[in-house]
Design a protein around this motif. Structure first.
Motif, PDB file in Angstrom:
ATOM      1  N   ARG A 158       0.785  -1.229   0.000  1.00  0.00           N
ATOM      2  CA  ARG A 158       0.000   0.000   0.000  1.00  0.00           C
ATOM      3  C   ARG A 158       0.821   1.285   0.000  1.00  0.00           C
ATOM      4  O   ARG A 158       0.276   2.345  -0.323  1.00  0.00           O
ATOM      5  CB  ARG A 158      -0.931   0.010   1.209  1.00  0.00           C
ATOM      6  CG  ARG A 158      -1.948  -1.110   1.221  1.00  0.00           C
ATOM      7  CD  ARG A 158      -2.936  -0.969   0.073  1.00  0.00           C
ATOM      8  NE  ARG A 158      -4.058  -0.123   0.447  1.00  0.00           N
ATOM      9  CZ  ARG A 158      -4.846   0.531  -0.389  1.00  0.00           C
ATOM     10  NH1 ARG A 158      -4.603   0.483  -1.680  1.00  0.00           N
ATOM     11  NH2 ARG A 158      -5.852   1.250   0.037  1.00  0.00           N
ATOM     12  N   THR A 196      -5.548   1.356  13.684  1.00  0.00           N
ATOM     13  CA  THR A 196      -6.607   1.715  12.745  1.00  0.00           C
ATOM     14  C   THR A 196      -6.755   3.230  12.712  1.00  0.00           C
ATOM     15  O   THR A 196      -6.347   3.935  13.645  1.00  0.00           O
ATOM     16  CB  THR A 196      -7.940   1.077  13.163  1.00  0.00           C
ATOM     17  OG1 THR A 196      -8.254   1.470  14.511  1.00  0.00           O
ATOM     18  CG2 THR A 196      -7.855  -0.440  13.093  1.00  0.00           C
ATOM     19  N   LEU A 197      -7.324   3.742  11.626  1.00  0.00           N
ATOM     20  CA  LEU A 197      -7.471   5.180  11.457  1.00  0.00           C
ATOM     21  C   LEU A 197      -8.774   5.656  12.080  1.00  0.00           C
ATOM     22  O   LEU A 197      -9.805   4.995  11.959  1.00  0.00           O
ATOM     23  CB  LEU A 197      -7.433   5.547   9.970  1.00  0.00           C
ATOM     24  CG  LEU A 197      -6.186   5.116   9.199  1.00  0.00           C
ATOM     25  CD1 LEU A 197      -6.264   5.623   7.762  1.00  0.00           C
ATOM     26  CD2 LEU A 197      -4.908   5.605   9.870  1.00  0.00           C
ATOM     27  N   ASP A 198      -8.704   6.804  12.739  1.00  0.00           N
ATOM     28  CA  ASP A 198      -9.906   7.393  13.321  1.00  0.00           C
ATOM     29  C   ASP A 198      -9.733   8.908  13.380  1.00  0.00           C
ATOM     30  O   ASP A 198      -8.761   9.460  12.852  1.00  0.00           O
ATOM     31  CB  ASP A 198     -10.207   6.811  14.705  1.00  0.00           C
ATOM     32  CG  ASP A 198      -9.159   7.188  15.744  1.00  0.00           C
ATOM     33  OD1 ASP A 198      -8.166   7.864  15.392  1.00  0.00           O
ATOM     34  OD2 ASP A 198      -9.335   6.805  16.922  1.00  0.00           O
ATOM     35  N   LEU A 242      -1.277   6.085   6.300  1.00  0.00           N
ATOM     36  CA  LEU A 242      -1.526   4.697   5.913  1.00  0.00           C
ATOM     37  C   LEU A 242      -1.559   3.848   7.171  1.00  0.00           C
ATOM     38  O   LEU A 242      -0.640   3.924   7.992  1.00  0.00           O
ATOM     39  CB  LEU A 242      -0.427   4.202   4.969  1.00  0.00           C
ATOM     40  CG  LEU A 242      -0.275   2.685   4.799  1.00  0.00           C
ATOM     41  CD1 LEU A 242      -1.524   2.071   4.179  1.00  0.00           C
ATOM     42  CD2 LEU A 242       0.960   2.353   3.972  1.00  0.00           C
ATOM     43  N   SER A 243      -2.613   3.054   7.330  1.00  0.00           N
ATOM     44  CA  SER A 243      -2.694   2.096   8.430  1.00  0.00           C
ATOM     45  C   SER A 243      -2.239   0.731   7.940  1.00  0.00           C
ATOM     46  O   SER A 243      -2.831   0.160   7.013  1.00  0.00           O
ATOM     47  CB  SER A 243      -4.130   2.000   8.957  1.00  0.00           C
ATOM     48  OG  SER A 243      -4.273   0.863   9.804  1.00  0.00           O
ATOM     49  N   THR A 253      -4.990  -2.127   8.588  1.00  0.00           N
ATOM     50  CA  THR A 253      -6.149  -2.325   7.707  1.00  0.00           C
ATOM     51  C   THR A 253      -5.852  -2.076   6.237  1.00  0.00           C
ATOM     52  O   THR A 253      -6.657  -2.456   5.372  1.00  0.00           O
ATOM     53  CB  THR A 253      -7.291  -1.377   8.118  1.00  0.00           C
ATOM     54  OG1 THR A 253      -6.864  -0.019   7.919  1.00  0.00           O
ATOM     55  CG2 THR A 253      -7.659  -1.567   9.583  1.00  0.00           C
ATOM     56  N   GLN A 266      -5.863   0.876   5.036  1.00  0.00           N
ATOM     57  CA  GLN A 266      -6.629   2.069   4.687  1.00  0.00           C
ATOM     58  C   GLN A 266      -5.699   3.262   4.466  1.00  0.00           C
ATOM     59  O   GLN A 266      -4.739   3.472   5.204  1.00  0.00           O
ATOM     60  CB  GLN A 266      -7.629   2.394   5.795  1.00  0.00           C
ATOM     61  CG  GLN A 266      -8.625   3.487   5.435  1.00  0.00           C
ATOM     62  CD  GLN A 266      -9.684   3.680   6.510  1.00  0.00           C
ATOM     63  OE1 GLN A 266      -9.571   3.140   7.617  1.00  0.00           O
ATOM     64  NE2 GLN A 266     -10.715   4.450   6.199  1.00  0.00           N
ATOM     65  N   LEU A 267      -6.006   4.052   3.431  1.00  0.00           N
ATOM     66  CA  LEU A 267      -5.254   5.257   3.099  1.00  0.00           C
ATOM     67  C   LEU A 267      -6.152   6.471   3.277  1.00  0.00           C
ATOM     68  O   LEU A 267      -7.306   6.468   2.867  1.00  0.00           O
ATOM     69  CB  LEU A 267      -4.782   5.234   1.641  1.00  0.00           C
ATOM     70  CG  LEU A 267      -3.961   4.041   1.145  1.00  0.00           C
ATOM     71  CD1 LEU A 267      -3.714   4.191  -0.353  1.00  0.00           C
ATOM     72  CD2 LEU A 267      -2.640   3.965   1.886  1.00  0.00           C
ATOM     73  N   TRP A 268      -5.595   7.519   3.860  1.00  0.00           N
ATOM     74  CA  TRP A 268      -6.261   8.818   3.880  1.00  0.00           C
ATOM     75  C   TRP A 268      -5.320   9.853   3.289  1.00  0.00           C
ATOM     76  O   TRP A 268      -4.123   9.854   3.591  1.00  0.00           O
ATOM     77  CB  TRP A 268      -6.609   9.244   5.302  1.00  0.00           C
ATOM     78  CG  TRP A 268      -7.792   8.549   5.899  1.00  0.00           C
ATOM     79  CD1 TRP A 268      -8.628   7.673   5.295  1.00  0.00           C
ATOM     80  CD2 TRP A 268      -8.255   8.684   7.252  1.00  0.00           C
ATOM     81  NE1 TRP A 268      -9.591   7.244   6.178  1.00  0.00           N
ATOM     82  CE2 TRP A 268      -9.390   7.848   7.376  1.00  0.00           C
ATOM     83  CE3 TRP A 268      -7.821   9.424   8.346  1.00  0.00           C
ATOM     84  CZ2 TRP A 268     -10.096   7.735   8.574  1.00  0.00           C
ATOM     85  CZ3 TRP A 268      -8.518   9.306   9.542  1.00  0.00           C
ATOM     86  CH2 TRP A 268      -9.644   8.482   9.652  1.00  0.00           C
TER      87      TRP A 268
END
Length: 263
Positions: free
Chosen positions: A144, A198-200, A228-229, A232, A234-236
């Motif tokens: 990722r 995780t992202l929050d 980047l997490s 998971t 997940q990308l923001w």
């Protein structure tokens, strides 16, 4: 027989490459204006009296994971090893074994520390559990993150310290990966955090803090903040604009207010 193509995995670097092709957001806030706003807010909270020791605000001041497993010795070791993998990937270093190469890079840069002692004291089962965890996160990181082009001037573990309020407040920042440059006319800088959590919403606040500190340090707002997490995948990615900077400044002052009330 019908076959379906597996869609390619979009990396964080791919995302930034695509975003760089679009027009940048106009950020009218400058370092002097942000510093003045912070100075006024700090004065309203501290008055003229200087604290004996400065109030130190860090990215962790905004993050939920400061009280979760990420800050256990095991979680800290995992985070340190993933950071080393990120540094190797960012420079295009060939990785043969995710855990072994991460440990070698970490031990070469860490020196003597509490974590080194904890690592040395792990038994075989604990070391195997750590290796399994690091490999799982490392695979996600490889898939990722992507490798930034050398022309993007990737820098890792970039630290900053900004004193405000006559030295009564210290903003300490640490960016995992910075790419791009500020050329005096506009900024193409992207600030990237890698997290094993995780992202929050707390990560969004930390990213806004990065943007404010970078603007104070360089005089120009960065173009992007991203995270980047590895937990998971997940990308923001956020474009930096006036609203993001305003929110970051207000969150710094709100965090300081809580610190002052609790001291």
């Amino acid at each position: 027989m019908t076959t379906t193509a597996t869609p390619p995995i979009v990396t964080l670097i791919d995302s930034l490459r695509d975003a760089r092709r679009t027009a940048s957001t106009d950020v009218t806030l400058d370092s002097a204006g942000i510093r003045a706003t912070l100075a006024d807010g700090i004065y309203s909270l501290l008055g003229e009296a200087q604290p004996t020791t400065p109030y130190v605000i860090r990215p962790s001041s905004f993050r939920r994971d400061v009280v979760t497993n990420s800050y256990t010795p095991f979680g800290r070791m995992r985070g340190a090893l993933i950071t080393q993998l990120m540094r190797l990937i960012a420079i295009g270093f060939p990785i043969n074994d995710l855990f072994t190469d991460a440990v070698a890079a970490w031990r070469a840069s860490e020196g003597a520390s509490e974590l080194v002692e904890v690592f040395a004291g792990l038994d075989d089962d604990e070391r195997a559990r750590l290796a399994t965890d690091v490999v799982a996160h490392g695979v996600v990181l490889q898939q990722r993150l992507g490798t930034p082009p050398s022309a993007w001037l990737p820098r890792t573990a970039v630290r900053s310290a900004i004193r405000l309020g006559g030295g009564g407040v210290l903003l300490r920042d640490h960016i995992d990966l910075v790419i791009g440059s500020a050329n005096g006319v506009g900024s193409g800088v992207a600030l990237i955090d890698i997290t094993t959590s995780t992202l929050d919403a707390s990560m969004e606040r930390a990213l806004r803090f990065h943007a404010v500190v970078e603007t104070l340090k360089s005089g120009l707002a960065p173009r992007f903040v991203a995270t980047l997490s590895t937990a998971t995948g997940q990308l923001w990615r956020f474009n930096v604009d006036n609203d993001l900077i305003h929110r970051g400044v207000n969150e710094i002052l709100s965090t300081l207010d809580v610190m002052v009330a609790g001291r």
